[in-house]
Design a protein around this motif. Structure first.
Motif, PDB file in Angstrom:
ATOM      1  N   THR A  74      10.309  -3.653  -7.739  1.00 33.96           N
ATOM      2  CA  THR A  74       9.345  -6.016  -8.292  1.00 33.96           C
ATOM      3  C   THR A  74       8.129  -5.113  -9.288  1.00 33.96           C
ATOM      4  OG1 THR A  74       8.797  -5.394  -5.766  1.00 33.96           O
ATOM      5  CG2 THR A  74       7.048  -6.338  -7.219  1.00 33.96           C
ATOM      6  N   TYR A  75       8.009  -3.890  -9.984  1.00 36.39           N
ATOM      7  CA  TYR A  75       7.031  -3.469 -11.184  1.00 36.39           C
ATOM      8  C   TYR A  75       7.911  -2.418 -11.910  1.00 36.39           C
ATOM      9  CZ  TYR A  75       3.246  -5.551  -8.085  1.00 36.39           C
ATOM     10  OH  TYR A  75       2.773  -6.454  -7.608  1.00 36.39           O
TER      11      TYR A  75
ATOM     12  N   TRP B 155      -3.042   0.088  -9.300  1.00 35.85           N
ATOM     13  CA  TRP B 155      -1.888   0.307  -8.918  1.00 35.85           C
ATOM     14  C   TRP B 155      -1.048   0.124 -10.115  1.00 35.85           C
ATOM     15  CZ3 TRP B 155       2.635  -0.302  -8.391  1.00 35.85           C
ATOM     16  CH2 TRP B 155       3.613   0.534  -7.049  1.00 35.85           C
ATOM     17  N   ARG B 156      -0.551  -0.815 -11.036  1.00 33.38           N
ATOM     18  CA  ARG B 156       0.094  -1.849 -11.624  1.00 33.38           C
ATOM     19  C   ARG B 156      -0.353  -0.915 -12.519  1.00 33.38           C
ATOM     20  NH1 ARG B 156       1.390  -7.981 -11.790  1.00 33.38           N
ATOM     21  NH2 ARG B 156       2.522  -7.039 -13.428  1.00 33.38           N
TER      22      ARG B 156
ATOM     23  N   ASP C  98       9.136  -2.226   3.052  1.00 35.11           N
ATOM     24  CA  ASP C  98       8.647  -1.512   2.092  1.00 35.11           C
ATOM     25  C   ASP C  98       7.602  -0.342   2.287  1.00 35.11           C
ATOM     26  OD1 ASP C  98       8.900  -4.341   0.609  1.00 35.11           O
ATOM     27  OD2 ASP C  98       6.806  -5.414   1.806  1.00 35.11           O
TER      28      ASP C  98
ATOM     29  N   GLY D 180      -3.459   3.204  -4.016  1.00 32.57           N
ATOM     30  CA  GLY D 180      -3.143   1.711  -3.608  1.00 32.57           C
ATOM     31  C   GLY D 180      -3.558   1.175  -2.218  1.00 32.57           C
TER      32      GLY D 180
ATOM     33  N   LEU E  97       2.231  -1.643   1.595  1.00 26.87           N
ATOM     34  CA  LEU E  97       2.508  -2.921   1.518  1.00 26.87           C
ATOM     35  C   LEU E  97       0.474  -2.909   1.597  1.00 26.87           C
ATOM     36  CD1 LEU E  97       1.854  -3.787   4.679  1.00 26.87           C
ATOM     37  CD2 LEU E  97       4.112  -3.781   4.907  1.00 26.87           C
TER      38      LEU E  97
ATOM     39  N   LEU F 141       8.810  -1.043  -4.193  1.00 26.80           N
ATOM     40  CA  LEU F 141       7.509  -1.062  -4.990  1.00 26.80           C
ATOM     41  C   LEU F 141       7.998  -1.273  -6.742  1.00 26.80           C
ATOM     42  CD1 LEU F 141       4.198   0.278  -3.745  1.00 26.80           C
ATOM     43  CD2 LEU F 141       4.687  -2.071  -3.695  1.00 26.80           C
TER      44      LEU F 141
ATOM     45  N   CYS G 239      -2.077  -1.986  -3.174  1.00 26.53           N
ATOM     46  CA  CYS G 239      -0.870  -2.218  -4.061  1.00 26.53           C
ATOM     47  C   CYS G 239       0.315  -2.983  -4.809  1.00 26.53           C
ATOM     48  CB  CYS G 239       0.921  -1.141  -3.534  1.00 26.53           C
ATOM     49  SG  CYS G 239       1.490  -2.224  -2.041  1.00 26.53           S
ATOM     50  N   HIS G 240      -0.869  -4.104  -5.044  1.00 24.19           N
ATOM     51  CA  HIS G 240      -0.380  -5.278  -6.021  1.00 24.19           C
ATOM     52  C   HIS G 240      -1.597  -5.248  -6.930  1.00 24.19           C
ATOM     53  CE1 HIS G 240       3.511  -6.233  -3.705  1.00 24.19           C
ATOM     54  NE2 HIS G 240       2.480  -6.232  -2.882  1.00 24.19           N
TER      55      HIS G 240
ATOM     56  N   GLY H 125       6.864   4.083   0.918  1.00 23.61           N
ATOM     57  CA  GLY H 125       5.725   2.779  -0.075  1.00 23.61           C
ATOM     58  C   GLY H 125       4.523   2.442   1.085  1.00 23.61           C
TER      59      GLY H 125
END
Length: 371
Positions: free
Chosen positions: A55-56, A214-215, A361, A204, A247, A52, A209-210, A245
């Motif tokens: 990714t971010y 969350w961001r 993940d 999350g 997902l 994560l 979590c996307h 982590g």
């Protein structure tokens, strides 16, 4: 497709011992090659996965910068869930030794579960997990040891089981956590501070979590860590990691154990997590339960007997006292699938983000060093 835990090599359970070795605590082993220091702060961010973060990265420039400079992934224990990870971190032992082998697990000799986050039984934490913690060992070696965590964690079963030792300082706001951690880090000639931050995981689970929520929380966490580093003594080293982590599991990708009588046949109790489910079976029913679940889930999960999972090293060496706490059948979800039990755990159906299994993940967590 599975990431196996690297106990004794590059696992979350190796982190605190490595810091103690950096503090010159006798017998502690620095398996992670941490730089020596007189003061360490171990910050555990709940739900902070390596994948994560990568990714971010744009949402977390400070943390991503540390990852680029010297970061590396560690493996969480199995299950990759908070209670198991915190006790592995605090004891330096794999789950098969310390015995907190999941969010919920059978209390041997009974027909009920121990919920390790609520610790809602008469089970004594010191009996369930009798090994000395690393915080206790560091304190005995003359290190000024402090835990900075929410007030609700003081004296909880999980804290006593895995993180007892030193002084507990209650901190419920981000400002308190920064200020109290900086004060604790300045204590004594050598200091070790454990700091817990849980907002990322909370977000999350509920929003995914996307999600934008969350961001935004990751960005807030990034700012929190940067400010924490700035507040610490100059001779302190900040170690940043996570317990697992995460997902997202779409709601149409969940299988309820009560959705088909064939799935519940021979099963008298359900435990674990949706992503790493424990099924406790009636005498002689284990093989039939394994067959039924393998047929139902196919390539979406690895379904093993307890002995098979132990032989594959998922839990590390397993003590005899711990063995019956594990499910007779262990279901490790792959992809974006989860095994729910809405009748026993109704909250599971409402949460979007999950963890617990052995995918990258979920299993890979960062080790970031801010010296």
């Amino acid at each position: 497709m599975l990431v196996l835990p690297k106990y004794g090599e590059a696992a979350l359970s190796d982190l605190v011992a490595a810091a103690m070795a950096g503090l010159e605590v006798e017998s502690a082993r620095n398996l992670l090659g941490l730089p020596p220091a007189r003061r360490y702060v171990v910050l555990l961010i709940d739900g902070f996965g390596w994948n994560l973060l990568r990714t971010y990265a744009t949402e977390a420039p400070y943390l991503a910068g540390l990852a680029d400079q010297s970061g590396r992934p560690l493996t969480a224990p199995v299950p990759s869930t908070t209670s198991t990870s915190l006790v592995s971190l605090g004891t330096g032992r794999p789950p098969g030794e310390h015995g907190v082998v999941g969010y919920t697990m059978l209390v041997p000799g009974t027909d009920h579960l121990l919920n390790t986050l609520r610790w809602n039984t008469t089970v004594e934490p010191l009996v369930w997990q009798p090994h000395a913690t690393l915080l206790e060992q560091a304190e005995r070696a003359g290190v000024a040891v402090t835990s900075v965590s929410p007030k609700a964690f003081r004296g909880s079963g999980l804290t006593v089981a895995g993180l007892r030792g030193g002084e507990f300082v209650a901190a419920d706001s981000a400002g308190q956590r920064i200020a109290y951690t900086a004060e604790a880090s300045a204590r004594g000639q050598r200091s070790l501070v454990y700091l817990y931050e849980g907002s990322l995981d909370w977000t999350g689970h509920r929003d995914g979590c996307h999600s934008p929520a969350w961001r935004h929380q990751l960005a807030a966490t990034d700012a929190f860590v940067a400010r924490l580093r700035a507040a610490l003594p100059a001779d302190a080293t900040l170690l940043i990691t996570g317990d697992h982590g995460m997902l997202d599991v779409p709601f149409d990708r969940r299988v309820d154990v009560d959705s088909d009588p064939r799935l519940r046949a021979g099963v008298y109790l359900v435990g674990g997590d949706p992503r790493l489910r424990y099924l406790y079976t009636e005498p002689g029913a284990t093989d039939d339960v394994v067959a039924a679940w393998r047929e139902r889930l196919g390539p979406d999960a690895v379904v093993l007997t307890r002995d098979e999972a132990v032989t594959q090293g998922w839990f590390g060496p397993v003590d005899e006292r711990v063995l019956p706490r594990l499910g007779d059948v262990v279901i490790a979800s792959l992809g974006d699938v989860a095994v729910e039990c809405a009748a026993e755990f109704p909250m599971e159906a409402s949460l979007l983000g999950w963890h617990g299994s052995l995918t990258a993940d979920e299993m890979l967590v960062p080790l970031l060093v801010a010296a």
